[in-house]
Write a protein that holds these residues in place. Structure first.
Motif, mmCIF file in Angstrom:
data_model
loop_
_atom_site.group_PDB
_atom_site.id
_atom_site.type_symbol
_atom_site.label_atom_id
_atom_site.label_comp_id
_atom_site.label_asym_id
_atom_site.label_seq_id
_atom_site.Cartn_x
_atom_site.Cartn_y
_atom_site.Cartn_z
ATOM 1 N N GLY A 140 0.822 -1.211 0.000
ATOM 2 C CA GLY A 140 0.000 0.000 0.000
ATOM 3 C C GLY A 140 0.852 1.255 0.000
ATOM 4 N N ALA A 141 1.898 1.259 0.823
ATOM 5 C CA ALA A 141 2.774 2.421 0.908
ATOM 6 C C ALA A 141 3.519 2.638 -0.403
ATOM 7 N N LEU A 142 3.991 1.559 -1.018
ATOM 8 C CA LEU A 142 4.723 1.672 -2.278
ATOM 9 C C LEU A 142 3.805 2.144 -3.401
ATOM 10 N N ARG A 143 2.593 1.654 -3.405
ATOM 11 C CA ARG A 143 1.632 2.078 -4.439
ATOM 12 C C ARG A 143 1.362 3.580 -4.303
ATOM 13 N N GLN A 144 1.200 4.052 -3.075
ATOM 14 C CA GLN A 144 0.960 5.481 -2.851
ATOM 15 C C GLN A 144 2.163 6.320 -3.292
ATOM 16 N N CYS A 145 3.371 5.803 -3.073
ATOM 17 C CA CYS A 145 4.568 6.524 -3.507
ATOM 18 C C CYS A 145 4.604 6.646 -5.026
ATOM 19 N N GLU A 147 2.044 6.500 -7.082
ATOM 20 C CA GLU A 147 0.957 7.378 -7.515
ATOM 21 C C GLU A 147 1.301 8.850 -7.279
ATOM 22 N N ALA A 148 2.156 9.102 -6.286
ATOM 23 C CA ALA A 148 2.556 10.477 -5.982
ATOM 24 C C ALA A 148 3.745 10.923 -6.824
ATOM 25 N N GLY A 149 4.242 10.023 -7.685
ATOM 26 C CA GLY A 149 5.321 10.403 -8.593
ATOM 27 C C GLY A 149 6.723 10.157 -8.090
ATOM 28 N N VAL A 150 6.863 9.360 -7.039
ATOM 29 C CA VAL A 150 8.202 9.044 -6.552
ATOM 30 C C VAL A 150 8.961 8.266 -7.627
ATOM 31 N N ALA A 151 10.194 8.686 -7.913
ATOM 32 C CA ALA A 151 10.999 8.058 -8.960
ATOM 33 C C ALA A 151 12.463 8.130 -8.548
ATOM 34 N N ARG A 152 13.336 7.714 -9.449
ATOM 35 C CA ARG A 152 14.770 7.767 -9.179
ATOM 36 C C ARG A 152 15.170 9.182 -8.771
ATOM 37 N N LYS A 178 6.197 7.578 4.521
ATOM 38 C CA LYS A 178 5.606 6.238 4.524
ATOM 39 C C LYS A 178 6.690 5.182 4.707
ATOM 40 N N HIS A 179 6.415 4.238 5.588
ATOM 41 C CA HIS A 179 7.332 3.129 5.834
ATOM 42 C C HIS A 179 7.203 2.130 4.675
#
Length: 223
Positions: A140-145, A147-152, A178-179
């Motif tokens: 869930g935390a990774l999916r939210q990241c 979706e928020a545009g977290v990238a390299r 997020k953990h």
């Protein structure tokens, strides 16, 4: 007897291990270029195996045992042969499908890749690159990241996981508050608390189940 002969005839032939060499020189990883027979592209590959002129020039060796081929890869601390090409050290830690690697390197198994990365971390800079552990429990935390545009290049934190019932030395990775997972247990005592940088974050689908899977790799300082 007939069935035994058939079984023997169907058994895969055991070939001699393929030996290759990479070079660590001027804080870069050096190898050779190989022409891809299908795409006709030049890809990063290991160089032919050589006998090290001095024993202390051998930094380490990693063996990858595959279904059809076994590769013994040795890293030497010495200038590479003429015609070799350099590769930034951090690229080895990324997912193979992001890199123009020759097939023999592309399909290194996870155990061999982790062993290689671990040795490289010990031999190079004050930072370490590793795959975040426990991501299967933090979907869930990774999916939210994502979706928020977290990238390299995104920033995160390494923090002590106070109160962890399974490992008193556990350290967690936090991105956007997020953990998302943990520092691998084998590295926890060598990784410093503080800033970290996302190198890879990816969602993919498992063929067997069709369910989403996640991979994250980061760079963090050593303690």
């Amino acid at each position: 007897k007939l069935s035994a002969k058939r079984a023997k005839g169907n058994a895969p032939a055991k070939s001699k291990p393929t030996r290759g060499t990479l070079y660590l020189h001027q804080n870069r990883l050096w190898g050779c270029q190989r022409l891809d027979s299908k795409t006709k592209d030049l890809r990063f590959a290991y160089c032919p195996a050589v006998d090290a002129p001095e024993l202390n020039s051998v930094l380490f060796a990693v063996t990858n045992v595959g279904a059809f081929k076994t590769i013994e890869l040795t890293l030497l601390a010495m200038p590479p042969p003429v015609g070799s090409v350099p590769r930034p050290l951090d690229l080895w830690s990324e997912l193979p499908d992001n890199l123009p690697l020759a097939n023999d390197l592309r399909y290194f198994g996870k155990e061999a890749r982790d062993a290689f990365a671990s040795h490289m971390n010990q031999r190079t800079s004050a930072t370490a690159m590793f795959e975040v552990a426990g991501v299967s429990f933090r979907k869930g935390a990774l999916r939210q990241c994502l979706e928020a545009g977290v990238a390299r290049g995104a920033k995160g934190m390494v923090k002590a996981d106070v109160g962890n019932e399974h490992d008193e030395h556990a350290k967690k990775i936090v991105v956007m508050g997020k953990h998302v997972g943990f520092v691998p247990r084998a590295l926890a005592e060598t990784i410093a608390e503080g800033d970290c940088e996302v190198l890879v974050i990816k969602e993919w689908t498992a063929r067997a189940t069709g369910s989403p899977k996640y991979t994250m790799k980061v760079r963090a300082g050593k303690s």
